[in-house]
Scaffold this motif. Structure first.
Motif, PDB file in Angstrom:
ATOM      1  N   UNK A  92       0.799  -1.356   0.127  1.00 54.86           N
ATOM      2  CA  UNK A  92       0.191  -0.519   0.534  1.00 54.86           C
ATOM      3  C   UNK A  92       0.537   1.433  -0.477  1.00 54.86           C
ATOM      4  N   UNK A  93       1.998   1.544   0.610  1.00 53.70           N
ATOM      5  CA  UNK A  93       2.745   2.362   0.857  1.00 53.70           C
ATOM      6  C   UNK A  93       3.385   2.546  -0.723  1.00 53.70           C
ATOM      7  N   UNK A  94       4.006   1.593  -1.112  1.00 53.30           N
ATOM      8  CA  UNK A  94       4.701   1.854  -2.242  1.00 53.30           C
ATOM      9  C   UNK A  94       3.641   2.217  -2.997  1.00 53.30           C
ATOM     10  N   UNK A  95       2.422   2.007  -3.500  1.00 50.96           N
ATOM     11  CA  UNK A  95       1.273   2.536  -4.491  1.00 50.96           C
ATOM     12  C   UNK A  95       0.979   3.456  -4.884  1.00 50.96           C
ATOM     13  N   UNK A  96       0.854   3.850  -3.110  1.00 51.95           N
ATOM     14  CA  UNK A  96      -0.064   5.439  -3.084  1.00 51.95           C
ATOM     15  C   UNK A  96       1.495   6.342  -3.234  1.00 51.95           C
ATOM     16  N   UNK A  97       2.321   6.601  -2.414  1.00 49.42           N
ATOM     17  CA  UNK A  97       3.807   6.960  -2.355  1.00 49.42           C
ATOM     18  C   UNK A  97       4.673   7.420  -3.799  1.00 49.42           C
ATOM     19  N   UNK A  98       4.498   6.978  -4.553  1.00 52.79           N
ATOM     20  CA  UNK A  98       5.176   6.181  -6.555  1.00 52.79           C
ATOM     21  C   UNK A  98       4.313   6.940  -6.243  1.00 52.79           C
ATOM     22  N   UNK A  99       3.138   7.090  -7.378  1.00 58.24           N
ATOM     23  CA  UNK A  99       2.666   7.905  -7.823  1.00 58.24           C
ATOM     24  C   UNK A  99       1.993   9.384  -7.427  1.00 58.24           C
ATOM     25  N   UNK A 100       1.846   9.356  -6.443  1.00 58.23           N
ATOM     26  CA  UNK A 100       2.051  10.534  -5.908  1.00 58.23           C
ATOM     27  C   UNK A 100       3.005  11.398  -6.079  1.00 58.23           C
ATOM     28  N   UNK A 101       4.384  10.916  -5.797  1.00 59.60           N
ATOM     29  CA  UNK A 101       5.163  11.950  -6.455  1.00 59.60           C
ATOM     30  C   UNK A 101       5.647  12.226  -7.578  1.00 59.60           C
ATOM     31  N   UNK A 102       5.681  11.114  -8.428  1.00 60.10           N
ATOM     32  CA  UNK A 102       5.581  11.126  -9.846  1.00 60.10           C
ATOM     33  C   UNK A 102       4.478  12.089 -10.672  1.00 60.10           C
TER      34      UNK A 102
END
Length: 357
Positions: A96-106
């Motif tokens: 969940x952290x990976x799929x939420x954090x990275x798209x938001x940063x991108x």
């Protein structure tokens, strides 16, 4: 109740600002790692970029918190105990952290809200910093839910115990609440001829005894009230027995300010009247010794008197439903605060009840 209402806003405030604090801490740790390790000035660059990054960090924490709190609530509501598949639980959190954090940063970088100077390296740094911190944050949330669940369980168990206590007491009280007999006595009283004053007086006495049992049994009463009842009860019992019976009473006079649950001594007195034989003598005393109340009753018996079951009359205290119910009431009302013992001698049976108030 005042304590509960005072503490509740504090819990809500922590839940409301907790994600913001964690987002600020996480962002600053990221800045320390990325700026100071590169020997740059801490929080170097434009203030707008850093403010955006800080807001995005806080927003991520609020999103994660909302999702994890709901997930934990469902997880613990389905389980009868604390979930034990920790590896699966934390693996889901990591995903969940990976799929939420990275798209938001991108998306934020593409919109120009933040600046990822080293590209892929900065993505790795953000994940390396935020993933452990957010998993630690999940652990804190999880512990909070566990503590609340355990507290709720304890409250639920205590409520069950209280309900059981109330049910048990109500069951026992029902045996002291002969409403039908009380009403029947009132009917009989008006059917007795007015010239039969002895019968009418006996009915009045019995009605008063029953009234006390019906209306004064739920809460504590003063010792003076209980002694008044016992005196009336003894007088009524004496009317139906032989004139040979001698009853000695000593109730003391140091009862100011003391209260007790009612009808704890009456079954013992009833037992004495029931089994008195031989010299037909009963001794009853009630004394105060510090915080203890000491009740003693003894009745004369024949040396070899036995009941239909072949048990000596005046036998163990726990014999008979009345005394069994008394012990149950004492266990409920004065747990570990009383002593009830009996002694059988050749021509005397005595019982002593000590209650620590």
């Amino acid at each position: 109740m005042m304590i509960a209402r005072t503490s509740q806003p504090k819990v809500n405030l922590i839940q409301q600002i907790g994600p913001a604090i964690w987002g600020i801490v996480s962002f600053n740790i990221l800045r320390i790692v990325t700026d100071l390790t590169k020997k740059d000035e801490f929080w170097s660059g434009g203030i707008r970029i850093h403010a955006n990054g800080l807001m995005i960090s806080i927003a991520i924490c609020y999103i994660i918190t909302f999702m994890w709190r709901n997930g934990l609530k469902k997880l613990f509501s389905r389980a009868h105990d604390i979930p034990t598949n920790i590896m699966k639980e934390y693996s889901i959190c990591l995903f969940q952290v990976i799929v939420i954090l990275n798209p938001i940063i991108f998306i934020s970088e593409r919109l120009g809200w933040i600046y990822m100077g080293d590209g892929f390296i900065d993505y790795i740094l953000v994940n390396a910093i935020y993933i452990p911190l957010l998993l630690l944050y999940y652990t804190l949330l999880r512990n909070e839910v566990i503590n609340k669940s355990l507290t709720d369980s304890r409250v639920h168990i205590e409520q069950i115990k209280a309900d059981k206590l109330g049910t048990d007491l109500q069951l026992l009280r029902s045996q002291y609440h002969p409403h039908f007999l009380f009403n029947a006595l009132n009917t009989i009283y008006f059917q007795v001829d007015d010239s039969n004053t002895v019968a009418k007086r006996s009915l009045e006495q019995l009605s008063e005894l029953l009234r006390y049992q019906i209306y004064n049994v739920d809460d504590k009463v003063s010792l003076d009230q209980e002694i008044t009842y016992l005196t009336s009860y003894i007088a009524f019992q004496q009317q139906r027995l032989t004139e040979r019976l001698t009853v000695y009473t000593d109730f003391g006079d140091e009862w100011e300010g003391l209260a007790i649950f009612p009808l704890l001594f009456q079954p013992l007195i009833e037992n004495a009247f029931k089994y008195v034989r031989g010299e037909y003598k009963i001794d009853i005393s009630l004394k105060r010794q510090g915080e203890e109340i000491i009740f003693k009753v003894s009745n004369a018996v024949l040396e070899h008197t036995v009941n239909k079951q072949g048990i000596p009359i005046g036998g163990p205290v726990k014999s008979g439903s009345g005394l069994t119910n008394l012990i149950k009431r004492l266990d409920l009302l004065y747990p570990d605060q009383y002593i009830l013992r009996s002694k059988r001698e050749p021509q005397l049976f005595s019982t002593e009840l000590i209650i620590n108030l």
